[in-house]
Design a protein around this motif. Sequence first.
Motif, PDB file in Angstrom:
ATOM      1  N   PHE A 206       8.357  12.150 -23.650  1.00  0.00           N
ATOM      2  CA  PHE A 206       9.485  11.595 -23.041  1.00  0.00           C
ATOM      3  C   PHE A 206      10.444  12.922 -22.743  1.00  0.00           C
ATOM      4  O   PHE A 206      11.690  12.741 -22.170  1.00  0.00           O
ATOM      5  N   GLY A 207       9.863  14.048 -22.974  1.00  0.00           N
ATOM      6  CA  GLY A 207      10.521  15.256 -22.686  1.00  0.00           C
ATOM      7  C   GLY A 207      11.313  15.486 -21.005  1.00  0.00           C
ATOM      8  O   GLY A 207      12.319  16.112 -20.961  1.00  0.00           O
ATOM      9  N   GLU A 208      10.376  14.973 -20.152  1.00  0.00           N
ATOM     10  CA  GLU A 208      10.925  15.040 -18.981  1.00  0.00           C
ATOM     11  C   GLU A 208      11.956  14.146 -18.428  1.00  0.00           C
ATOM     12  O   GLU A 208      12.411  14.144 -17.446  1.00  0.00           O
ATOM     13  N   LEU A 209      12.380  13.086 -19.298  1.00  0.00           N
ATOM     14  CA  LEU A 209      13.258  11.985 -19.049  1.00  0.00           C
ATOM     15  C   LEU A 209      14.658  12.202 -19.482  1.00  0.00           C
ATOM     16  O   LEU A 209      15.096  11.204 -19.821  1.00  0.00           O
ATOM     17  N   ALA A 210      15.111  13.580 -19.720  1.00  0.00           N
ATOM     18  CA  ALA A 210      16.532  13.824 -20.407  1.00  0.00           C
ATOM     19  C   ALA A 210      17.266  13.441 -18.992  1.00  0.00           C
ATOM     20  O   ALA A 210      17.051  13.846 -17.827  1.00  0.00           O
TER      21      ALA A 210
END
Length: 393
Positions: A206-210
Amino acid sequence: MNYQFARRLDAAPESFLDQLFAISRDPKIISFAGGLPMTSLIDVAGIRDAAAAVFAEEGETALQYTTTDGYLPLREFIAERYRSRLGLPATADEIRITNGSQQCLDLIAKLFVDPCTVVGMERPGYLGAIEAFSYYQPRFKTVPVTEEGPDIDAFHTLCQEDNLAFFYGIPNFQNPSGMSYTETRRKECAECCRETNTIFYEDDAFGELAFDGRPRIPVKAFAPECGVMSGSFSKTVSPGMRIGWIYAPAQVIEKFDAVRQAADLHPNALSQAVMYRYLTTHDYEGHLERVRRVYQKNCNQMCDLLDDLLPDVIHTTPEGGMFMLATMPEGKDSMALFHACLKECVAVLPGVPFYAEGGGYDTFRLNFSTANETEIEEGMARLKRAYCLCGKK
């Protein structure tokens, strides 16, 4: 016929994943239970164009057997993104493509877990990891997750275990809680891993979904030799293409290749080529920004409705990802709520399967990435009705 199944099957918990996928296919049910990205945000036209170009220019190669390590241009793309976004000195040689990051869970467990070795996890932790690891018959030991990350005293004690295989965690927008580690806690975890020679398996699905678009520095940045990271395009581009990856030190990669080859020879050659073509010919950053914007709006709407409709329920307030965790007053039972919700044609996920050592009876997970604004409003009204009807244990 009396089938003699392997004894390790008895160690696996009952799977909720099949139920989740079945629920998600029922058009009558508004589902907050699964982990699906919003279907309307999948760039069907862009992926179709990328696929057409692959078939036109490299169709025979893309439809043939390929190498175990994965499509080199895609591995180079992922490594460059680690370098540019996170400052990690990644190379393509340290990247292996997998059939979704879920496959990484199975293969890493196959590498490191013997019966009765200890696997460390967050409490609560990702149910898919618990299920995948369980087939290798570990003993789970869990560490409570706070607003800062794992309880550091409990984490340090766990890392001193003689037979700890690894610690598995999701520092960015954790599944199921939606919470993230602070940078201080990431450094503390890394220092502890270095001191105790502990592997930190960092699931960064989920790191790209900040929501703010700001990269969070991974634990691996502070302890490279201890860090094994996995990532995925399932949450950002398309889950159906099943493209994930692992980023690990050379000694781990060497063993990983061996178990990977025995499992399925190599990842999907066609999907890899199409994914790479899509990422390099379309506005991936613009696509991510659209996804983040929609998910943030959905998350805010769901948090507001929870506060209004169920004021005695405590919930997390994520800054990204796809999930939040709700805690009910003492005596309320999440399994009872689950069944009451289905009668009202809405679905939530009971917290129980996220607790490897037991617990979670008063918690439930909500997904805010799948439903649209209208569905969230109606679904939360149905949830309130179910909540009022389910009573206490």
